[in-house]
Design an enzyme around this catalytic site. Structure first.
Site, PDB file in Angstrom:
ATOM      1  N   GLU A   1       0.805  -1.223   0.000  1.00  8.67           N
ATOM      2  CA  GLU A   1       0.000   0.000   0.000  1.00  8.67           C
ATOM      3  C   GLU A   1       0.840   1.276   0.000  1.00  8.67           C
ATOM      4  OE1 GLU A   1      -2.149  -3.435   0.993  1.00  8.67           O
ATOM      5  OE2 GLU A   1      -0.516  -2.633   2.211  1.00  8.67           O
TER       6      GLU A   1
ATOM      7  N   HIS B   1       4.811 -14.866  -2.969  1.00  8.83           N
ATOM      8  CA  HIS B   1       4.225 -13.595  -2.555  1.00  8.83           C
ATOM      9  C   HIS B   1       5.285 -12.499  -2.441  1.00  8.83           C
ATOM     10  CE1 HIS B   1       2.354 -10.860   0.548  1.00  8.83           C
ATOM     11  NE2 HIS B   1       1.407 -10.916  -0.361  1.00  8.83           N
TER      12      HIS B   1
ATOM     13  N   ARG C   1      19.895  -4.678   8.647  1.00  3.78           N
ATOM     14  CA  ARG C   1      19.742  -3.446   7.873  1.00  3.78           C
ATOM     15  C   ARG C   1      18.889  -2.396   8.591  1.00  3.78           C
ATOM     16  NH1 ARG C   1      21.032  -7.593   5.176  1.00  3.78           N
ATOM     17  NH2 ARG C   1      22.116  -7.511   3.169  1.00  3.78           N
TER      18      ARG C   1
END
Length: 155
Positions: free
Chosen positions: A58, A88, A127
């Site tokens: 989104e 996915h 990270r």
């Protein structure tokens, strides 16, 4: 030859941040890094606005709305997509990166890709502020430089 470069000064600039809530443990660390970078380079906290998106997929739409508003000198996109057992991951990471790039080109506002796409949780943690630095911090520094570069070229 005239050379254009963006300065790393965020004073008098306004930033929008879009953060994906999915994998919030990681994204919250990226967000802290981004806000830290903006403030260290002179940005007031009042010049930072945050929108939480449900997940990484989104992020492009929300970043587009922010970029189109004209309120921001740059928009920083933060999220974490971690590979699972299905395909996915491939779909989400591909569409998020394309959407963010398209938004920047469409709006002319720097929209910065700070979405981690990692094979596992360990890589994401690395990270998000441990041994590989904080990619949220790096994304914010890129946003500062790009916002100033765009202004310089426009003068």
């Amino acid at each position: 030859m005239k050379i254009y470069e963006g300065k790393l000064i965020s004073k008098n600039l306004k930033f929008g941040i879009v953060a994906g809530r999915f994998n919030e443990f990681i994204v919250s660390k990226l967000l802290s890094g981004a806000v830290d970078a903006l403030k260290r380079h002179g940005c007031d906290e009042d010049s930072i606005e945050l929108a939480w998106a449900p997940g990484a997929f989104e992020i492009p739409l929300i970043s587009q709305k922010m970029a189109e508003s004209g309120k921001y000198d740059a928009v920083i996109c933060l999220g974490a997509v971690i590979r699972g057992a299905t395909s996915h991951f491939d779909y989400v990471s591909s569409e998020v990166s394309k959407g963010i790039a398209q938004t920047s080109l469409k709006t002319g506002c720097p929209v910065i890709f700070g979405v981690l796409t990692t094979d596992n949780i360990e890589q994401a943690i690395e990270r998000a502020g441990t041994k590989s630095g904080n990619k949220g911090f790096d994304a914010a520094v890129t946003a500062i430089e790009m916002a100033n570069l765009i202004k310089t070229i426009g003068e």
